[in-house]
Write a protein that holds these residues in place. Structure first.
Motif, mmCIF file in Angstrom:
data_model
loop_
_atom_site.group_PDB
_atom_site.id
_atom_site.type_symbol
_atom_site.label_atom_id
_atom_site.label_comp_id
_atom_site.label_asym_id
_atom_site.label_seq_id
_atom_site.Cartn_x
_atom_site.Cartn_y
_atom_site.Cartn_z
ATOM 1 N N LEU A 284 8.626 -63.294 41.045
ATOM 2 C CA LEU A 284 7.564 -62.335 40.734
ATOM 3 C C LEU A 284 6.541 -62.939 39.786
ATOM 4 O O LEU A 284 5.320 -62.723 39.933
ATOM 5 N N ARG A 285 7.017 -63.709 38.799
ATOM 6 C CA ARG A 285 6.079 -64.371 37.881
ATOM 7 C C ARG A 285 5.232 -65.386 38.629
ATOM 8 O O ARG A 285 4.040 -65.556 38.336
ATOM 9 N N ALA A 286 5.864 -66.089 39.574
ATOM 10 C CA ALA A 286 5.097 -67.067 40.355
ATOM 11 C C ALA A 286 4.022 -66.393 41.194
ATOM 12 O O ALA A 286 2.998 -67.009 41.517
ATOM 13 N N ALA A 287 4.242 -65.108 41.539
ATOM 14 C CA ALA A 287 3.240 -64.362 42.319
ATOM 15 C C ALA A 287 2.176 -63.720 41.427
ATOM 16 O O ALA A 287 1.317 -63.001 41.918
ATOM 17 N N GLY A 288 2.226 -63.964 40.103
ATOM 18 C CA GLY A 288 1.204 -63.476 39.191
ATOM 19 C C GLY A 288 1.516 -62.153 38.537
ATOM 20 O O GLY A 288 0.633 -61.566 37.891
ATOM 21 N N ARG A 289 2.757 -61.643 38.635
ATOM 22 C CA ARG A 289 3.098 -60.367 38.025
ATOM 23 C C ARG A 289 3.761 -60.600 36.673
ATOM 24 O O ARG A 289 4.414 -61.618 36.463
ATOM 25 N N GLU A 290 3.627 -59.610 35.786
ATOM 26 C CA GLU A 290 4.338 -59.633 34.521
ATOM 27 C C GLU A 290 5.726 -59.031 34.735
ATOM 28 O O GLU A 290 5.856 -57.974 35.372
ATOM 29 N N VAL A 291 6.749 -59.682 34.187
ATOM 30 C CA VAL A 291 8.137 -59.239 34.389
ATOM 31 C C VAL A 291 8.809 -59.149 33.031
ATOM 32 O O VAL A 291 8.674 -60.056 32.189
ATOM 33 N N SER A 292 9.556 -58.063 32.840
ATOM 34 C CA SER A 292 10.327 -57.892 31.602
ATOM 35 C C SER A 292 11.764 -57.524 31.967
ATOM 36 O O SER A 292 12.007 -56.825 32.955
ATOM 37 N N LEU A 293 12.701 -58.027 31.157
ATOM 38 C CA LEU A 293 14.120 -57.721 31.338
ATOM 39 C C LEU A 293 14.576 -56.918 30.134
ATOM 40 O O LEU A 293 14.575 -57.417 29.005
ATOM 41 N N ASP A 294 14.967 -55.668 30.352
ATOM 42 C CA ASP A 294 15.316 -54.764 29.244
ATOM 43 C C ASP A 294 16.701 -54.166 29.480
ATOM 44 O O ASP A 294 17.165 -54.030 30.615
ATOM 45 N N GLY A 295 17.333 -53.788 28.375
ATOM 46 C CA GLY A 295 18.540 -52.984 28.449
ATOM 47 C C GLY A 295 19.839 -53.734 28.503
ATOM 48 O O GLY A 295 20.905 -53.135 28.394
ATOM 49 N N GLY A 296 19.817 -55.046 28.678
ATOM 50 C CA GLY A 296 21.059 -55.790 28.728
ATOM 51 C C GLY A 296 21.649 -55.989 27.343
ATOM 52 O O GLY A 296 20.932 -56.007 26.343
ATOM 53 N N ASN A 297 22.973 -56.143 27.256
ATOM 54 C CA ASN A 297 23.584 -56.401 25.959
ATOM 55 C C ASN A 297 23.426 -57.866 25.585
ATOM 56 O O ASN A 297 22.857 -58.668 26.347
ATOM 57 N N ALA A 298 23.967 -58.245 24.445
ATOM 58 C CA ALA A 298 23.784 -59.605 23.941
ATOM 59 C C ALA A 298 24.435 -60.635 24.858
ATOM 60 O O ALA A 298 23.888 -61.725 25.081
ATOM 61 N N ALA A 299 25.592 -60.311 25.416
ATOM 62 C CA ALA A 299 26.278 -61.257 26.311
ATOM 63 C C ALA A 299 25.461 -61.482 27.572
ATOM 64 O O ALA A 299 25.333 -62.624 28.058
ATOM 65 N N HIS A 300 24.872 -60.412 28.106
ATOM 66 C CA HIS A 300 24.041 -60.556 29.299
ATOM 67 C C HIS A 300 22.803 -61.393 28.994
ATOM 68 O O HIS A 300 22.383 -62.230 29.817
ATOM 69 N N ALA A 301 22.206 -61.190 27.822
ATOM 70 C CA ALA A 301 21.015 -61.942 27.448
ATOM 71 C C ALA A 301 21.322 -63.433 27.311
ATOM 72 O O ALA A 301 20.544 -64.289 27.766
ATOM 73 N N ARG A 302 22.473 -63.748 26.697
ATOM 74 C CA ARG A 302 22.850 -65.170 26.560
ATOM 75 C C ARG A 302 23.099 -65.805 27.919
ATOM 76 O O ARG A 302 22.731 -66.963 28.153
ATOM 77 N N LEU A 303 23.720 -65.066 28.833
ATOM 78 C CA LEU A 303 24.000 -65.603 30.161
ATOM 79 C C LEU A 303 22.705 -65.842 30.937
ATOM 80 O O LEU A 303 22.543 -66.870 31.614
ATOM 81 N N LEU A 304 21.750 -64.921 30.807
ATOM 82 C CA LEU A 304 20.455 -65.102 31.469
ATOM 83 C C LEU A 304 19.707 -66.302 30.897
ATOM 84 O O LEU A 304 19.060 -67.062 31.639
ATOM 85 N N GLU A 305 19.801 -66.496 29.582
ATOM 86 C CA GLU A 305 19.165 -67.667 28.958
ATOM 87 C C GLU A 305 19.814 -68.961 29.449
ATOM 88 O O GLU A 305 19.139 -69.966 29.693
ATOM 89 N N LEU A 306 21.157 -68.945 29.604
ATOM 90 C CA LEU A 306 21.863 -70.131 30.080
ATOM 91 C C LEU A 306 21.456 -70.471 31.510
ATOM 92 O O LEU A 306 21.223 -71.648 31.846
ATOM 93 N N VAL A 307 21.343 -69.448 32.359
ATOM 94 C CA VAL A 307 20.936 -69.679 33.751
ATOM 95 C C VAL A 307 19.507 -70.213 33.794
ATOM 96 O O VAL A 307 19.199 -71.136 34.552
ATOM 97 N N GLU A 308 18.618 -69.650 32.974
ATOM 98 C CA GLU A 308 17.235 -70.116 32.970
ATOM 99 C C GLU A 308 17.141 -71.563 32.491
ATOM 100 O O GLU A 308 16.371 -72.361 33.034
#
Length: 369
Positions: free
Chosen positions: A67-91
């Motif tokens: 979605l970002r590559a298509a020019g849209r703004e994207v936000s990820l909200d509501g996840g707990n700290a463990a989910h946020a760390r896992l998303l950072e690791l994948v990125e």
């Protein structure tokens, strides 16, 4: 009830819920690709996630990245700290997943060369295997107490006695077919008696040894490969070696000896059943009595022809046993390898039986047998 993964688009918000794990994602991947996203900013609401692993995190990250590559703004909200760390690791490690894999395809000459080398290596291993069997066999002859007679008797039962029904039935039908095909031609010339020559010589000299060897290769040779191959997968062969028992002495030699004894006897039995089939069809088609058939058979089939057919059987038996056992020892890894090498053992054994039978025919022709 098992909580599966789900995603619902409400306006510009994609609500992710359930267990986003490899086992529970189901068709979420396809649903993400099929979503028609709004033109403005997109928000991923991760509040409903009860569980998230790297596969689920990768799907979320990939959708946001596209979605970002298509020019849209994207936000990820509501996840707990463990989910946020896992998303950072994948990125952080997403570059490894995006690298283009270059598959090298060898050319025709390279493929031919590789296959040639593999075949030469296989032949070398096969001859080395034969050398081990010869060495073990000589050792057993020098020390007869090492010969496992009980094992040989067991193999004789399975390779010989248990094969009698299928060998007898097919040989009988083979005699019926040959008598029928030959009898229809001879009857038109009034040469009914010569059906004995056709059936007798073809069955005793060629077809009975050949069809028996092919049946045994498919029935017994494949069983040898499957049995030893399964023992290789379950590490039973290594266990035998670790306690000082040579697998060739316990597994291969009894099979080799038993099949060398059983196949000539099965060939004699196939001769008899094939001739009985010829007698039955000759009587019903040509009106030739069993007495006349047997009386003519003594003149049509010589002892030399009978022995030439029987003499092939031990050679076929050795080939079938060696190929089946060798392919069993080549199994590595899994049950799939057992099936593959079992198939190879049957194909190779039948191929070698037919080639050796052709060689016997040429040799007997030159020798006047």
């Amino acid at each position: 009830m098992v909580e599966t993964a789900d995603i619902q688009l409400s306006g510009s918000t994609a609500r992710c819920s359930g267990r986003w794990t490899a086992q529970m994602l189901g068709d979420v991947d396809r649903r993400l690709d099929a979503i028609v996203w709004p033109a403005g900013p997109v928000r991923f609401d991760l509040t409903g996630l009860s569980e998230l692993d790297t596969v689920g995190a990768w799907l979320v990250f990939r959708a946001a990245r596209d979605l970002r590559a298509a020019g849209r703004e994207v936000s990820l909200d509501g996840g707990n700290a463990a989910h946020a760390r896992l998303l950072e690791l994948v990125e952080a490690n997403s570059g490894a997943c995006d690298q283009q894999v270059i598959v090298y395809t060898p050319g025709t000459f390279e493929q031919v060369g590789r296959e040639t080398v593999n075949q030469i290596r296989n032949y070398g291993n096969f001859f080395a295997f034969i050398g081990e069997i010869v060495k073990t066999g000589v050792g057993s002859l020098l020390n007869p107490r090492r010969i496992r007679w009980e094992r040989i008797a067991y193999e004789l039962l399975h390779a010989g006695v248990n094969a009698l029904p299928i060998v007898g039935l097919l040989s009988f039908l083979l005699g019926v077919v040959i008598a029928y095909q030959g009898g229809t031609v001879l009857r038109s010339y009034g040469a009914n008696i010569f059906i004995v020559d056709i059936v007798g010589l073809s069955i005793v000299r060629e077809l009975a040894p050949l069809i028996t060897a092919i049946i045994v290769a498919g029935r017994t040779g494949s069983a040898y490969a499957a049995q030893i191959g399964t023992m290789m997968v379950t590490d039973e062969i290594d266990a035998l070696r670790s306690i000082g028992i040579a697998p060739q002495e316990l597994l291969v030699l009894p099979k080799l000896v038993a099949l060398t004894i059983a196949l000539p006897l099965l060939t004699v039995y196939a001769d008899a059943m094939g001739l009985i089939g010829g007698i039955v069809m000759s009587h019903s088609l040509l009106g030739l009595s069993a007495y006349n058939f047997v009386d003519r058979l003594a003149d049509a089939v010589s002892v030399k022809s009978f022995l030439s057919g029987i003499g092939k059987a031990p050679v076929f038996a050795v080939l079938i046993a060696l190929v089946g056992c060798f392919q069993g020892f080549q199994v590595r890894g899994s049950a799939e390898a057992v099936g593959r090498h079992t198939t190879i053992s049957v194909v190779q054994a039948i191929f070698l039986v037919i080639v050796i039978d052709a060689a016997f025919s040429v040799a007997f022709n030159h020798l006047g047998i």
